[in-house]
Design a protein around this motif. Structure first.
Motif, mmCIF file in Angstrom:
data_model
loop_
_atom_site.group_PDB
_atom_site.id
_atom_site.type_symbol
_atom_site.label_atom_id
_atom_site.label_comp_id
_atom_site.label_asym_id
_atom_site.label_seq_id
_atom_site.Cartn_x
_atom_site.Cartn_y
_atom_site.Cartn_z
ATOM 1 N N LEU A 18 0.835 -1.205 0.000
ATOM 2 C CA LEU A 18 0.000 0.000 0.000
ATOM 3 C C LEU A 18 0.867 1.251 0.000
ATOM 4 N N GLU A 19 1.915 1.259 0.829
ATOM 5 C CA GLU A 19 2.802 2.416 0.834
ATOM 6 C C GLU A 19 3.473 2.604 -0.524
ATOM 7 N N ARG A 20 3.866 1.477 -1.110
ATOM 8 C CA ARG A 20 4.496 1.594 -2.431
ATOM 9 C C ARG A 20 3.531 2.162 -3.469
ATOM 10 N N LEU A 21 2.262 1.719 -3.399
ATOM 11 C CA LEU A 21 1.269 2.229 -4.345
ATOM 12 C C LEU A 21 1.020 3.717 -4.118
ATOM 13 N N HIS A 22 0.998 4.168 -2.824
ATOM 14 C CA HIS A 22 0.846 5.603 -2.549
ATOM 15 C C HIS A 22 1.996 6.389 -3.162
ATOM 16 N N GLU A 23 3.201 5.884 -3.022
ATOM 17 C CA GLU A 23 4.350 6.579 -3.599
ATOM 18 C C GLU A 23 4.259 6.620 -5.121
ATOM 19 N N GLU A 24 3.843 5.491 -5.709
ATOM 20 C CA GLU A 24 3.707 5.472 -7.172
ATOM 21 C C GLU A 24 2.629 6.447 -7.637
ATOM 22 N N LEU A 25 1.518 6.553 -6.860
ATOM 23 C CA LEU A 25 0.459 7.496 -7.221
ATOM 24 C C LEU A 25 0.974 8.927 -7.172
ATOM 25 N N ALA A 26 1.760 9.241 -6.131
ATOM 26 C CA ALA A 26 2.305 10.600 -6.036
ATOM 27 C C ALA A 26 3.243 10.880 -7.211
ATOM 28 N N ARG A 27 4.078 9.888 -7.529
ATOM 29 C CA ARG A 27 4.975 10.083 -8.674
ATOM 30 C C ARG A 27 4.191 10.232 -9.971
ATOM 31 N N ALA A 28 3.100 9.455 -10.095
ATOM 32 C CA ALA A 28 2.291 9.560 -11.321
ATOM 33 C C ALA A 28 1.633 10.927 -11.435
ATOM 34 N N ARG A 29 1.152 11.466 -10.299
ATOM 35 C CA ARG A 29 0.549 12.805 -10.346
ATOM 36 C C ARG A 29 1.575 13.859 -10.725
ATOM 37 N N GLU A 30 2.767 13.745 -10.144
ATOM 38 C CA GLU A 30 3.809 14.709 -10.485
ATOM 39 C C GLU A 30 4.196 14.581 -11.962
ATOM 40 N N HIS A 31 4.283 13.330 -12.428
ATOM 41 C CA HIS A 31 4.608 13.117 -13.841
ATOM 42 C C HIS A 31 3.523 13.701 -14.736
ATOM 43 N N THR A 32 2.243 13.515 -14.328
ATOM 44 C CA THR A 32 1.135 14.047 -15.132
ATOM 45 C C THR A 32 1.206 15.570 -15.209
ATOM 46 N N ARG A 33 1.491 16.194 -14.071
ATOM 47 C CA ARG A 33 1.581 17.659 -14.074
ATOM 48 C C ARG A 33 2.714 18.138 -14.972
ATOM 49 N N THR A 34 3.857 17.492 -14.841
ATOM 50 C CA THR A 34 4.999 17.874 -15.680
ATOM 51 C C THR A 34 4.700 17.651 -17.159
ATOM 52 N N GLU A 35 4.044 16.487 -17.443
ATOM 53 C CA GLU A 35 3.731 16.184 -18.839
ATOM 54 C C GLU A 35 2.733 17.190 -19.402
ATOM 55 N N THR A 36 1.766 17.624 -18.565
ATOM 56 C CA THR A 36 0.774 18.608 -19.026
ATOM 57 C C THR A 36 1.459 19.924 -19.388
ATOM 58 N N GLU A 37 2.360 20.389 -18.526
ATOM 59 C CA GLU A 37 3.082 21.628 -18.830
ATOM 60 C C GLU A 37 3.905 21.488 -20.096
ATOM 61 N N ARG A 38 4.528 20.311 -20.258
ATOM 62 C CA ARG A 38 5.331 20.115 -21.470
ATOM 63 C C ARG A 38 4.464 20.152 -22.722
ATOM 64 N N LEU A 39 3.266 19.502 -22.644
ATOM 65 C CA LEU A 39 2.375 19.484 -23.803
ATOM 66 C C LEU A 39 1.870 20.886 -24.132
ATOM 67 N N ARG A 40 1.604 21.693 -23.083
ATOM 68 C CA ARG A 40 1.175 23.079 -23.350
ATOM 69 C C ARG A 40 2.260 23.855 -24.067
ATOM 70 N N ALA A 41 3.513 23.679 -23.621
ATOM 71 C CA ALA A 41 4.615 24.368 -24.296
ATOM 72 C C ALA A 41 4.744 23.896 -25.745
ATOM 73 N N GLU A 42 4.570 22.574 -25.947
ATOM 74 C CA GLU A 42 4.647 22.063 -27.318
ATOM 75 C C GLU A 42 3.509 22.605 -28.179
ATOM 76 N N LEU A 43 2.305 22.777 -27.572
ATOM 77 C CA LEU A 43 1.177 23.323 -28.334
ATOM 78 C C LEU A 43 1.463 24.751 -28.788
ATOM 79 N N GLU A 44 2.022 25.569 -27.882
ATOM 80 C CA GLU A 44 2.372 26.927 -28.272
ATOM 81 C C GLU A 44 3.401 26.918 -29.398
#
Length: 447
Positions: free
Chosen positions: A150-176
């Motif tokens: 469970l702790e490992r899954l919580h850590e993976e979820l946090a990493r996935a959220r951070e990755h999603t946020r970073t990926e979203t910003e990258r995609l916005r920059a690519e769109l511009e």
């Protein structure tokens, strides 16, 4: 003399375990039996365990674990003998169990396994308690693993959220960036359209120039056709001159042909005179008769399959061995372990080789018996019986591979019969031209 504790009044022999033996206790019981196994004579072992008498303890526990557990449960005398060996090996634990006070620091599984073998009063409670303790330990371990997961899954979820946020910003920059590139492409497209219009004007100019060149080309083609007709006339004249030259050459060569023919007739007359002088007989053997093939009326191992016999009928083996120059190759341990696996390997070999010697004397066929050399702890001192070739495979080479080498060594067309129940061996030798026969067929024929 060690006092036995099985079946006496007031002890735990009458107690019955009302549930399956826990897996942890069962493994410890098998280890106790395996450790005491080597101290017993062959006569003291149950019949189903005698074939494992020469195994090492670890190998014995691996291959005979189920048989040893069943023997301890169903054979009180065998269990008593194992208990005596255990008392000699661990007198303190055995004495504590007899006194009804197992050591508190001892492993519950070891205590339960010793109680199961020695059967002191209250042994069922010890086995049951060990099983419950093992289940409780397994549950705690599973709970700990679940929390860690469970702790490992919580850590993976946090990493996935951070990755999603970073990926979203990258995609916005690519769109511009893509929008800016699109605007630049629109400007290039307008420039390209202007270039196309200028190209069309240049194309019209080139087409006019091509019309002029085409007219000039027609004029040059007419002149070339006139030159071609003149050259064809000259070619016809040259061909006529060449034919006249060939005719003259043929007339000159006819004299040479006549001289060669006269010489050839002279040689033929001399050859016929020499044949009469030496009285040479006419040729009786033709080149086609030197080619090795199956002539009509001769049988091959494959012809036997066409007869109305069952695959398990030993008469098939007699028919195969009756073929000219038949060679019987036997997978030794495959046959003996099919017919009499309970015997020691040495007696298995002696019994099979004696029967094969009798079969060789009856049929006159060549016989080779192959054994797996990996089963041997030392070289075998064996005098091969009359009429039977005995081979052991080398280290790193299985008996199956040695059989395939023997089949490949035979010339095509010779009847080779391989006795083995191994499907891989049978298919391999069949592709090489040999006739596979099941081990049970040979056993029936020998009996």
């Amino acid at each position: 003399m060690v006092e036995t504790h099985d079946g006496g009044p007031g002890d735990g022999a009458a107690e019955v375990l009302d549930r399956p033996l826990p897996d942890g206790v069962r493994r410890r019981v098998v280890q106790i039996v395996s450790d005491g196994f080597g101290g017993l004579t062959l006569a003291e072992l149950p019949a189903q365990l005698r074939q494992y008498a020469r195994f090492a303890p670890n190998r014995r526990a691996k291959f005979a674990g189920n048989a040893m557990a069943a023997a301890v449960e169903s054979d009180p005398l065998f269990r008593q003998r194992i208990g005596e060996k255990f008392r000699d090996a661990q007198p303190e634990l055995a004495g504590a169990l007899d006194a009804g006070s197992p050591p508190p620091a001892a492993d519950p599984l070891d205590v339960a396994a010793a109680a199961y073998v020695l059967r002191p009063p209250g042994w069922v409670k010890l086995v049951t308690a060990a099983g419950e303790e093992a289940q409780r330990a397994d549950a705690e371990r599973a709970d700990e693993e679940s929390r860690a997961e469970l702790e490992r899954l919580h850590e993976e979820l946090a990493r996935a959220r951070e990755h999603t946020r970073t990926e979203t910003e990258r995609l916005r920059a690519e769109l511009e960036s893509a929008k800016k590139e699109t605007e630049a492409l629109h400007r290039k497209l307008r420039s390209a359209l202007s270039d196309v219009k200028r190209g069309e004007a240049a194309l019209r100019k080139v087409q006019a120039e091509m019309d002029t060149v085409r007219t000039e080309g027609h004029t040059q083609v007419s002149a070339a056709e006139s030159e071609s007709r003149r050259l064809k006339t000259r070619l016809a004249e040259a061909e006529a001159a060449l034919e006249a030259t060939r005719k003259a050459a043929r007339e000159g060569r006819s004299v040479e042909d006549m001289r060669v023919r006269l010489l050839l007739d002279t040689l033929l007359d001399a050859t016929q005179g020499l044949r009469r002088e030496l009285a040479l007989p006419p040729v009786s053997v033709r080149p086609a008769e030197t080619v090795d093939a199956v002539e009509p009326g001769r049988m091959t191992p494959k012809d036997i399959a066409a007869r109305a016999l069952s695959e398990n009928d030993p008469a098939i083996l007699d028919q195969l061995l009756a073929l000219p120059q038949a060679h019987l190759v036997v997978d030794g341990y495959n046959v003996t372990k099919t017919g009499y696996p309970q015997m020691p390997l040495e007696k298995q070999r002696l019994r099979l080789l004696g029967q094969l010697s009798q079969l060789a004397a009856q049929t006159g066929a060549e016989m080779t018996c192959v054994f797996d050399g990996a089963e041997l702890a030392a070289p075998v001192l064996l005098a091969p019986p009359r009429g039977v070739r005995v081979l052991f495979s080398k280290p790193g080479v299985t008996a199956d591979e040695l059989i395939r080498q023997l089949v490949r060594a035979e010339p095509p067309g010779r009847p080779v019969i391989v006795v083995s129940t191994d499907r891989e061996v049978a298919d391999g030798v069949a592709r090489a031209g040999a006739r596979p026969v099941a081990s049970v067929v040979l056993l029936k024929r020998l009996s």
